[in-house]
Write a protein that holds these residues in place. Structure first.
Motif, PDB file in Angstrom:
ATOM      1  N   LYS A 473     -12.066  -0.775  10.720  1.00  0.00           N
ATOM      2  CA  LYS A 473     -13.498  -1.055  10.773  1.00  0.00           C
ATOM      3  C   LYS A 473     -14.085  -1.181   9.368  1.00  0.00           C
ATOM      4  N   HIS A 474     -14.946  -2.181   9.221  1.00  0.00           N
ATOM      5  CA  HIS A 474     -15.815  -2.326   8.040  1.00  0.00           C
ATOM      6  C   HIS A 474     -15.082  -2.123   6.716  1.00  0.00           C
ATOM      7  N   ILE A 475     -15.382  -1.029   6.015  1.00  0.00           N
ATOM      8  CA  ILE A 475     -14.856  -0.794   4.661  1.00  0.00           C
ATOM      9  C   ILE A 475     -13.335  -0.673   4.655  1.00  0.00           C
ATOM     10  N   GLN A 476     -12.735  -0.335   5.809  1.00  0.00           N
ATOM     11  CA  GLN A 476     -11.274  -0.188   5.857  1.00  0.00           C
ATOM     12  C   GLN A 476     -10.557  -1.506   5.568  1.00  0.00           C
ATOM     13  N   HIS A 477     -11.235  -2.641   5.799  1.00  0.00           N
ATOM     14  CA  HIS A 477     -10.611  -3.929   5.465  1.00  0.00           C
ATOM     15  C   HIS A 477     -10.360  -4.015   3.958  1.00  0.00           C
ATOM     16  N   ASP A 478     -11.133  -3.238   3.198  1.00  0.00           N
ATOM     17  CA  ASP A 478     -10.925  -3.206   1.743  1.00  0.00           C
ATOM     18  C   ASP A 478      -9.979  -2.079   1.347  1.00  0.00           C
ATOM     19  N   THR A 479     -10.101  -0.924   2.004  1.00  0.00           N
ATOM     20  CA  THR A 479      -9.315   0.243   1.572  1.00  0.00           C
ATOM     21  C   THR A 479      -7.858   0.209   2.022  1.00  0.00           C
ATOM     22  N   ILE A 480      -7.607  -0.329   3.257  1.00  0.00           N
ATOM     23  CA  ILE A 480      -6.205  -0.373   3.712  1.00  0.00           C
ATOM     24  C   ILE A 480      -5.719  -1.797   3.996  1.00  0.00           C
ATOM     25  N   THR A 597      -3.693   7.063  -0.604  1.00  0.00           N
ATOM     26  CA  THR A 597      -3.244   8.327   0.014  1.00  0.00           C
ATOM     27  C   THR A 597      -3.471   8.285   1.525  1.00  0.00           C
ATOM     28  N   VAL A 598      -3.595   7.080   2.065  1.00  0.00           N
ATOM     29  CA  VAL A 598      -3.865   6.948   3.495  1.00  0.00           C
ATOM     30  C   VAL A 598      -2.703   7.481   4.332  1.00  0.00           C
ATOM     31  N   LEU A 599      -1.497   7.443   3.775  1.00  0.00           N
ATOM     32  CA  LEU A 599      -0.332   8.000   4.478  1.00  0.00           C
ATOM     33  C   LEU A 599      -0.199   9.485   4.159  1.00  0.00           C
ATOM     34  N   PHE A 600      -0.072  10.310   5.202  1.00  0.00           N
ATOM     35  CA  PHE A 600       0.107  11.751   4.981  1.00  0.00           C
ATOM     36  C   PHE A 600       1.365  11.989   4.149  1.00  0.00           C
ATOM     37  N   ASN A 601       1.277  12.987   3.318  1.00  0.00           N
ATOM     38  CA  ASN A 601       2.388  13.239   2.405  1.00  0.00           C
ATOM     39  C   ASN A 601       2.500  14.734   2.157  1.00  0.00           C
ATOM     40  N   ASP A 603       4.948  15.858  -0.093  1.00  0.00           N
ATOM     41  CA  ASP A 603       5.855  15.959  -1.240  1.00  0.00           C
ATOM     42  C   ASP A 603       5.299  16.891  -2.307  1.00  0.00           C
ATOM     43  N   PRO A 604       6.196  17.562  -3.056  1.00  0.00           N
ATOM     44  CA  PRO A 604       5.721  18.374  -4.191  1.00  0.00           C
ATOM     45  C   PRO A 604       5.059  17.471  -5.236  1.00  0.00           C
ATOM     46  N   LYS A 605       4.290  18.089  -6.130  1.00  0.00           N
ATOM     47  CA  LYS A 605       3.520  17.320  -7.124  1.00  0.00           C
ATOM     48  C   LYS A 605       4.385  16.349  -7.920  1.00  0.00           C
ATOM     49  N   ASP A 606       5.589  16.774  -8.304  1.00  0.00           N
ATOM     50  CA  ASP A 606       6.420  15.927  -9.159  1.00  0.00           C
ATOM     51  C   ASP A 606       6.954  14.693  -8.429  1.00  0.00           C
ATOM     52  N   ARG A 607       6.865  14.684  -7.095  1.00  0.00           N
ATOM     53  CA  ARG A 607       7.330  13.520  -6.328  1.00  0.00           C
ATOM     54  C   ARG A 607       6.167  12.750  -5.715  1.00  0.00           C
ATOM     55  N   ASP A 608       4.995  13.304  -5.794  1.00  0.00           N
ATOM     56  CA  ASP A 608       3.825  12.704  -5.154  1.00  0.00           C
ATOM     57  C   ASP A 608       3.232  11.606  -6.040  1.00  0.00           C
ATOM     58  N   ILE A 609       2.334  10.817  -5.456  1.00  0.00           N
ATOM     59  CA  ILE A 609       1.658   9.778  -6.236  1.00  0.00           C
ATOM     60  C   ILE A 609       0.708  10.442  -7.235  1.00  0.00           C
ATOM     61  N   GLN A 685       8.954  -1.488 -18.422  1.00  0.00           N
ATOM     62  CA  GLN A 685       8.835  -0.022 -18.232  1.00  0.00           C
ATOM     63  C   GLN A 685       9.634   0.466 -17.022  1.00  0.00           C
ATOM     64  N   LYS A 686      10.037  -0.513 -16.150  1.00  0.00           N
ATOM     65  CA  LYS A 686      10.823  -0.193 -14.938  1.00  0.00           C
ATOM     66  C   LYS A 686      10.183   0.956 -14.142  1.00  0.00           C
ATOM     67  N   ILE A 687       8.937   0.755 -13.789  1.00  0.00           N
ATOM     68  CA  ILE A 687       8.182   1.798 -13.064  1.00  0.00           C
ATOM     69  C   ILE A 687       8.660   1.888 -11.621  1.00  0.00           C
ATOM     70  N   GLN A 688       8.878   3.110 -11.171  1.00  0.00           N
ATOM     71  CA  GLN A 688       9.242   3.358  -9.770  1.00  0.00           C
ATOM     72  C   GLN A 688       8.105   4.138  -9.124  1.00  0.00           C
ATOM     73  N   TYR A 689       7.382   3.486  -8.206  1.00  0.00           N
ATOM     74  CA  TYR A 689       6.329   4.199  -7.485  1.00  0.00           C
ATOM     75  C   TYR A 689       6.970   5.023  -6.364  1.00  0.00           C
ATOM     76  N   PRO A 690       6.320   6.131  -5.959  1.00  0.00           N
ATOM     77  CA  PRO A 690       6.858   6.881  -4.811  1.00  0.00           C
ATOM     78  C   PRO A 690       6.941   5.959  -3.593  1.00  0.00           C
ATOM     79  N   VAL A 691       7.886   6.250  -2.699  1.00  0.00           N
ATOM     80  CA  VAL A 691       8.134   5.351  -1.560  1.00  0.00           C
ATOM     81  C   VAL A 691       6.871   5.134  -0.714  1.00  0.00           C
ATOM     82  N   LEU A 692       5.999   6.142  -0.652  1.00  0.00           N
ATOM     83  CA  LEU A 692       4.764   5.994   0.120  1.00  0.00           C
ATOM     84  C   LEU A 692       3.559   5.728  -0.773  1.00  0.00           C
TER      85      LEU A 692
END
Length: 910
Positions: A473-480, A597-601, A603-609, A685-692
């Motif tokens: 709905k509404h703003i979610q078209h922009d956020t997700i 952060t729309v996906l529940f997570n 993970d510990p801080k060092d693995r989180d986004i 820089q070969k950046i690896q983002y967390p899987v989620l």
């Protein structure tokens, strides 16, 4: 009267006959019934007011007024009397009396949101809203002029009494001004006072702690003879803060309803003291024990995990396992039948156990396990999930199952295994999520995770349906919305890509219209404070990164699907009002509104986004957008170079605007080169983002498969062809040779790009299915690059055709058969022929892929996993079927588009 709804008062039964008589217009009987009731219950104020309503309606206004004033003088706070008096005063056309009535009620019950609301409406009815508006407006102006002292004086003065538009409106405004003015004593005293009223309001704990430590750092001491501050007593030492929090906890123990605020405030104080290097001397207790006690009190509430996750860094890592065992030890679990796993007997125990499992994941206990241990935990979690479904048998389809988190956590563990190279794990993820969704059709987390995994595997077809069922709905078209638009086109689903872009663009365009309407309404009804909020909201959406991306990709997609197929390139560009000179993207103000952060997570801080991931993702997205935007503008510049015969080296070329057009193209080409260089440097820089975390852009593939070099070369070719057009054929041997070499080089590069598209899209290896989405993305880039090659070839054709026509005319005039044809014509014809052959080869390759995908009998796969239960196998088949169907659909759409492009190539005969 009937509209007053059901009455919660115990006197309702007694009053009901009077209400009925009044509702039916039988006012005399209402008066008689009220008199009877008042003989027995003299203090039943509402009966008096209902009698007064009867008197008013029978023409005895003076008696009615006298009776009403008797009750009003007592300042009633019961709902029945207040509502009845409101009705009477309205019938008397005396709305000003309603304001006095609710002013008195609000003084007696200051925490009643309902009474504040009635008071606000009463003010509005008597024109007092003008006073409210004036105060709000005056305050706003002062605040925006940064005249915080004057704004504070307004709020604290007589005018401030009119601020009742929100609960605690006056206090909140005061607090905001105290912070702006760094008046920490007042901040502290006010937050302390508000916490005494409501010890569960977290925002005031934060302000209280902030102000205490500010005062400590400033070595503040209260004045000797005066008040501590305008707001009363101030706490300015750690000892006072500790005592205050302990008192709140003591008070809480007497409360009829358990309050989380005081207990969490204690943990927050410990966290802050540790940060300052001083904790033990204040004897606040061991965080581990405090968290344990908190779990005992609130562990069966879903909020318990989110409350505690903020404070887990207070635990030493050596204590993690002991802490988890301690929590597990107090959960009532019992082994059922032959199962060795102890299961909860009710929802309360299930919630407690779920909280512990989430904490185990957060503390990294699961991450430290080996493959075998992880698979054992997955099995246990799924057993618990299926057992938990027993508690949700009566749940509606729109409700979530109590045990859904077990399934999600199992999937997270399998994702870990997949990232560690265990290919089968990803199919198990999809299997479990599809199973979960069958029991919880409204679970957005299942859908979001399915979307991410299907996209990672290159299967977009199931994603469109899943996203649609989210009912964004509404703003979610922009956020997700990025979850959809990032993959639709890149995986060859052109029709779905158009549709997903349309969804987003429809929202952005309606926002521009809607927010103007909101602003007008806010102004009309005097809600001035909302006007800057609506303007900021509109600006934030207008400068949305996603809006700019969708707009750019939609136009490129339209050109890809239509230009020189159903309409000419020139007509397509004209219909989009595109101009190479214009850049309407607000680069400096681009706002990343994506919810990463729309996906529940868990993970510990060092693995989180992290914040760094967000920053890098925005940087990457902006770079890719710049490359795409420049590509679009360069393509839109092609029709502007339409062939115009000019004398060689004419000075007039600049005047008629053609040379300025080529200057624009050359300038854009330089910018594209710079953007590409910046992109390549970024990717080093070969950046690896967390899987989620944020999905990476298509930029890496664009560079590695050779599309970038092909497209850039094509735009350089445009510049050379323009130069040939300006100089003519006679003295341009060098340019012609350069163009000829470019043609050869382009065919080589396009062939290399095609070679990177070869291979099986889906293969079966050791009984395990493996997809190759990169091949699909390379094919999509090939189609785009070949389309640009054709648009450039059409421009080349428009330049060479008049030259050939002139040469043939000369030939006829001189009647010579041996007039030498310049080499450029041969070069171009050879190039077009090879382009045709290459495109035909790619179409044949795609047909081959279609045959392989159709022939692939996935249901006959004997999947090498003994862990799969019988009920899971049907979901596995469903999942694999969806992936197979999606790939088939992709190659079909890509093949269809390429066939249309092949028809365009065949028309390129000079």
């Amino acid at each position: 009267m009937a509209a007053r709804g059901h009455v919660q008062d115990p006197n309702d039964r007694r009053l009901r006959p009077i209400y009925d008589y009044l509702d039916n217009g039988n006012n005399k009987m209402a008066i008689q019934q009220a008199d009877k009731l008042l003989k027995k219950h003299k203090d039943l104020h509402c009966a008096k007011v209902l009698k007064a309503i009867g008197l008013q309606r029978t023409g005895k206004q003076d008696e009615a007024y006298a009776l009403a004033q008797e009750v009003a003088a007592l300042e009633p706070t019961d709902d029945n009397s207040l509502q009845a008096l409101t009705i009477l005063y309205r019938e008397m056309h005396r709305p000003e009396l309603v304001t006095k009535l609710y002013e008195a009620a609000v003084k007696k019950v200051p925490n009643s949101e309902e009474y504040h609301s009635h008071l606000f409406m009463a003010y509005a009815r008597v024109g007092e809203y003008k006073k409210m508006q004036q105060v709000e407006l005056y305050y706003m102006i002062l605040e925006r002029l940064e005249k915080y002292k004057e704004a504070l004086d307004v709020v604290r003065g007589k005018l401030g009494e009119k601020l009742t538009s929100e609960l605690q409106s006056r206090e909140n405004k005061c607090m905001a001004m105290y912070k702006k003015l760094c008046r920490w004593p007042e901040c502290n005293a006010l937050s302390r006072r508000l916490l005494l009223k409501n010890s569960d309001d977290w925002q005031f704990y934060i302000t209280y702690f902030d102000s205490v430590f500010q005062l400590i750092d400033e070595s503040w001491t209260p004045p000797a003879e005066e008040e501590h501050s305008l707001e009363g007593e101030v706490h300015y030492s750690i000892e006072q803060a500790v005592k205050f929090i302990e008192e709140r906890i003591t008070e809480e123990s007497k409360s009829s309803r358990p309050l989380r605020g005081p207990y969490l405030a204690k943990l927050e104080l410990i966290r802050r003291l540790r940060h300052r290097g001083c904790n033990d001397e204040y004897k606040l207790g061991d965080p581990e024990e405090l968290m344990f006690q908190y779990f005992k009190k609130f562990g069966d509430k879903p909020c318990c995990f989110t409350d505690l996750r903020v404070f887990v860094d207070l635990l030493p890592s050596s204590q993690y396992t002991k802490f988890i065992s301690q929590l597990l030890g107090i959960i009532p679990l019992s082994a059922a039948g032959e199962s060795s796993i102890a299961l909860p007997a009710d929802i309360k125990a299930l919630q407690q156990h779920l909280c512990v499992v989430q904490l185990s994941r957060l503390l990294g206990i699961y991450h430290a396990m080996d493959k075998k241990q992880k698979l054992t935990v997955v099995r246990e979690l799924m057993l618990r999930y299926r057992h938990g479904l027993e508690f949700g048998k009566s749940c509606l389809k729109t409700e979530l199952q109590f045990s859904d988190y077990y399934c999600l956590l199992a999937v997270h563990l399998l994702l870990d295994l997949w990232l560690e190279g265990e290919e089968m794990a990803v199919w198990q993820c999809l299997t479990l999520l599809e199973e979960g969704l069958s029991h919880s059709p409204s679970n957005a987390q299942f859908k979001l995770l399915l979307i991410r995994i299907y996209c990672r595997l290159g299967a977009f077809e199931p994603v469109a349906e899943l996203y649609s069922s989210l009912d964004a709905k509404h703003i979610q078209h922009d956020t997700i919305g990025y979850l959809l638009t990032r993959y639709a086109e890149s995986l060859g689903h052109y029709a779905a890509a158009s549709q997903s872009c349309n969804f987003a663009l429809r929202f952005f365009h309606s926002n521009q219209k809607d927010t103007s309407e909101y602003i007008i309404q806010a102004y009309k009804y005097g809600a001035f404070e909302k006007i800057p909020e609506f303007i900021a909201f509109r600006n934030r959406l207008n400068s949305s990164l996603h809006f700019a991306q969708v707009r750019t990709e939609r136009m490129l997609l339209d050109l890809l699907l239509e230009a020189n197929i159903s309409t000419s390139l020139e007509e397509s560009i004209k219909s989009m009002s595109l101009s190479p000179e214009e850049d309407d993207i607000p680069w400096k103000d681009l706002h990343d509104n994506r919810d990463l952060t729309v996906l529940f997570n868990w993970d510990p801080k060092d693995r989180d986004i992290s914040e760094e991931h967000r920053k890098l993702s925005l940087e990457e997205e902006t770079m890719w957008l710049r490359i795409r935007s420049l590509t679009l503008r360069l393509v839109s510049g092609l029709p502007t170079l339409s062939h115009t015969i000019q004398p060689k080296n004419s000075e007039k070329t600049a005047e008629n605007g053609v040379s300025s057009k080529i200057d624009t193209i050359r300038s854009l080409l330089q910018q594209l080169e710079a953007a590409v260089d910046a992109g390549k440097k970024f990717l080093e820089q070969k950046i690896q983002y967390p899987v989620l975390g944020p999905p990476p852009t298509r930029m890496a593939g664009f560079f590695s498969n050779g599309s970038c070099q092909c497209q850039t070369s094509l735009f350089y070719l445009v510049s050379d062809i323009y130069e040939l057009d300006t100089n003519g054929l006679e003295d341009s041997a060098e340019i012609q040779e350069r163009i000829g070499n470019s043609f050869k080089s382009l065919i080589e590069r396009l062939t290399d790009l095609f070679n990177k598209c070869k291979g099986d899209l889906i293969e079966v290896r050791d009984g395990t299915l493996k997809t190759h989405p990169k091949l699909l993305e390379n094919l999509v880039f090939f189609v785009e690059t070949i389309s640009i090659a054709l648009w450039v070839s059409s421009y080349c054709d428009s330049v060479l055709r008049p030259f050939k026509s002139n040469l043939q005319k000369k030939k006829k005039k001189k009647k010579e058969s041996s007039v030498a044809m310049p080499p450029i014509f041969t070069h171009f014809l050879d190039y077009v022929t090879e382009l045709q052959t290459l495109t035909s080869n790619v179409i044949d390759h795609i047909k081959g892929l279609e045959i392989i995908l159709t022939a692939l009998k996935l249901e006959e796969l004997s999947l090498k996993d003994t862990l799969l239960l019988q009920e899971e196998k049907k979901f596995t088949k469903t999942v694999q079927g969806k992936v197979q169907s999606s790939y088939h659909h992709s190659v079909q759409e890509i093949g269809e588009l390429l066939k249309k492009r092949l028809d365009t190539i065949k028309k390129l005969k000079i």
